[in-house]
Design a protein around this motif. Structure first.
Motif, short mmCIF file in Angstrom:
data_model
loop_
_atom_site.label_atom_id
_atom_site.label_comp_id
_atom_site.label_asym_id
_atom_site.label_seq_id
_atom_site.Cartn_x
_atom_site.Cartn_y
_atom_site.Cartn_z
N LYS A 83 -13.20 -44.09 21.88
CA LYS A 83 -13.59 -43.82 23.38
C LYS A 83 -13.25 -42.57 23.79
CE LYS A 83 -12.98 -48.55 24.65
NZ LYS A 83 -12.12 -49.48 25.57
N HIS A 84 -12.70 -41.93 22.79
CA HIS A 84 -12.32 -40.23 23.21
C HIS A 84 -13.56 -39.33 23.01
CE1 HIS A 84 -10.53 -36.27 22.64
NE2 HIS A 84 -9.34 -36.74 23.12
N PRO A 85 -13.54 -38.56 24.17
CA PRO A 85 -14.90 -37.72 24.23
C PRO A 85 -15.06 -36.95 22.71
CG PRO A 85 -13.32 -37.41 26.13
CD PRO A 85 -12.66 -38.49 25.30
N MET A 86 -14.31 -36.47 22.04
CA MET A 86 -14.28 -35.89 20.93
C MET A 86 -15.14 -36.66 19.90
SD MET A 86 -11.69 -33.54 18.58
CE MET A 86 -11.53 -32.42 19.83
N ILE A 87 -14.80 -37.83 19.63
CA ILE A 87 -15.36 -38.82 18.68
C ILE A 87 -16.50 -39.08 19.31
CG2 ILE A 87 -15.01 -40.90 17.80
CD1 ILE A 87 -12.37 -40.62 17.00
N ARG A 88 -16.54 -39.56 20.54
CA ARG A 88 -18.08 -39.79 21.20
C ARG A 88 -18.87 -38.78 20.83
NH1 ARG A 88 -15.50 -41.58 26.07
NH2 ARG A 88 -16.77 -39.83 27.26
N GLY A 89 -18.78 -37.37 21.08
CA GLY A 89 -19.56 -36.37 20.76
C GLY A 89 -19.80 -36.50 19.27
N ILE A 90 -19.07 -36.63 18.57
CA ILE A 90 -19.33 -36.53 17.07
C ILE A 90 -20.37 -37.65 16.74
CG2 ILE A 90 -18.56 -36.89 14.81
CD1 ILE A 90 -15.71 -35.64 15.65
N LEU A 91 -20.11 -38.91 17.14
CA LEU A 91 -21.04 -40.05 16.97
C LEU A 91 -22.47 -39.59 17.52
CD1 LEU A 91 -18.75 -43.13 17.79
CD2 LEU A 91 -19.53 -42.07 15.52
N ARG A 92 -22.50 -39.01 18.71
CA ARG A 92 -23.79 -38.37 19.50
C ARG A 92 -24.56 -37.60 18.47
NH1 ARG A 92 -21.78 -36.42 23.65
NH2 ARG A 92 -22.06 -34.29 23.37
N PHE A 93 -23.89 -36.44 17.93
CA PHE A 93 -24.41 -35.69 17.02
C PHE A 93 -24.91 -36.26 15.79
CE2 PHE A 93 -23.93 -32.60 13.23
CZ PHE A 93 -24.86 -31.69 13.62
N LEU A 94 -24.19 -37.29 15.29
CA LEU A 94 -24.66 -37.94 14.04
C LEU A 94 -25.70 -38.70 14.27
CD1 LEU A 94 -21.16 -38.60 12.21
CD2 LEU A 94 -22.84 -36.70 11.80
N ASP A 95 -26.10 -39.17 15.60
CA ASP A 95 -26.90 -40.21 15.73
C ASP A 95 -28.35 -39.50 16.63
OD1 ASP A 95 -28.10 -42.79 16.23
OD2 ASP A 95 -27.34 -43.02 18.28
N SER A 96 -28.12 -38.02 16.61
CA SER A 96 -29.19 -37.41 17.28
C SER A 96 -30.45 -37.29 16.19
CB SER A 96 -28.49 -35.95 17.56
OG SER A 96 -28.45 -35.19 16.58
N GLY A 97 -30.36 -37.39 14.91
CA GLY A 97 -31.32 -37.08 13.92
C GLY A 97 -31.24 -35.59 13.45
N ALA A 98 -30.42 -34.82 13.89
CA ALA A 98 -30.39 -33.26 13.52
C ALA A 98 -29.92 -33.30 11.98
CB ALA A 98 -29.35 -32.56 14.35
N TYR A 99 -30.79 -32.56 11.27
CA TYR A 99 -30.37 -32.30 10.10
C TYR A 99 -29.96 -33.50 9.26
CZ TYR A 99 -29.21 -28.10 12.62
OH TYR A 99 -29.69 -27.20 13.60
#
Length: 320
Positions: free
Chosen positions: A88-104
């Motif tokens: 639930k921490h913003p840092m980990i939520r951000g990482i998951l968002r990046f990994l889920d974005s489809g980038a690279y």
């Protein structure tokens, strides 16, 4: 059994305070001075981008400020080192968002290098080459391990990770020649431990994976101390604690390396790095000098934690 004396420890501590970046100093304080995880998270946050991924030379061999899968994994390893897995921490939520974005990302996993690496000083292995066939599946294995530990089980990202596990485990299952690339071996070893810890080996038909990972490790780990000054798979790269599932088979080499680290630390300094940027070393001479110093701080902590985990430090009154 050799142990590092308090005087030597204090020399290393002095070097860290004089030379380390804020992120490595925060890690040092966390590991050896009762520092807080909040201080580590705060220092780490300055390397996270708005897309949730990490860049900005957190991984010192690439000065690319843009988020990359590999640099994001470097951040994940820092979080793992302090045992931080708050989904639930913003840092980990951000990482998951990046990994889920489809980038690279492609159907086989995340890219090892990205195009914008070439716009900034970097080691040659971070040079982006279009259509490069280099198969760096270890990065994807490590990112998948993280996702399985922190993502919601009903999320699309978690399901994507499960699909990737099914592909990743086929590599050691089908391969007759074991890839000795350190990153790939580390990734598969990490995945095997993660699946075992999460009780997923049976569910994913991966019961064979720990044994397969050990076979890969046997081709990569360097047990000859004469080669430990070269860049390669020293035991502490793979076996961090006595609880490691790989420790039993390499107990002798681990204990020998613990002695070796105590004996070979330069006086009034920390251990040096064992690599250069090859032809990019001269091309980006100033950037490499900065990178070298950053890595010395990071790997100093890595080695000191290794010593601490095996009770090789005498810390009484070390920083009174």
């Amino acid at each position: 059994m050799l142990k590092m004396e308090t005087k030597e420890f204090n020399q290393i501590r002095q070097w860290m305070y004089r030379n380390a970046r804020n992120i490595e100093l925060a890690l040092w304080q966390y590991e050896f001075e009762n520092g807080s995880e909040e201080t580590v998270l705060d220092a780490l946050s300055f390397y996270q981008n708005e897309d949730g991924g990490f860049g900005n030379a957190l991984e010192p061999d690439s000065l690319n400020p843009n988020s990359t899968p590999y640099t994001t994994n470097h951040a994940i390893n820092i979080l793992n080192s302090i045992g931080f897995k708050d989904a639930k921490h913003p840092m980990i939520r951000g990482i998951l968002r990046f990994l889920d974005s489809g980038a690279y990302f492609s159907e086989n996993g995340w890219q090892f290098t990205i195009p914008t690496n070439n716009e900034y000083p970097h080691a040659i292995w971070w040079t982006y080459i279009p259509n490069d066939a280099t198969d760096e599946f270890g990065l994807t294995a490590e990112l998948v391990s993280f996702i399985l530990c922190v993502a919601e089980k009903d999320s699309p990202l978690y399901k994507k990770a499960i699909t990737l596990v099914e592909k990743l485990i086929e590599i050691p299952r089908k391969s007759t020649e074991h890839d000795d690339s350190g990153g790939n071996v580390q990734g598969i070893c990490k995945l095997a431990e993660t699946l075992q810890n999460l009780d997923l080996l049976d569910k994913l038909n991966a019961e064979f994976l720990p044994e397969a990972a050990q076979k890969m490790l046997s081709h990569s780990i360097v047990t000859d101390s004469a080669k430990w000054l070269e860049y390669g798979g020293n035991p502490h790269y793979y076996i961090r604690t006595p609880d490691s599932i790989y420790y039993k088979d390499y107990q002798g080499a681990v204990q020998q390396e613990l002695d070796y680290l105590i004996q070979t630390r330069p006086k009034h300094d920390v251990w040096g790095i064992t690599w250069t940027w090859f032809e990019n070393t001269e091309k980006y001479a100033k950037a490499f000098a900065i990178s070298e110093n950053c890595w010395k701080g990071f790997h100093c902590i890595w080695k000191m934690c290794f010593l601490k985990n095996f009770d090789r430090l005498i810390l009484e009154g070390s920083h009174d």
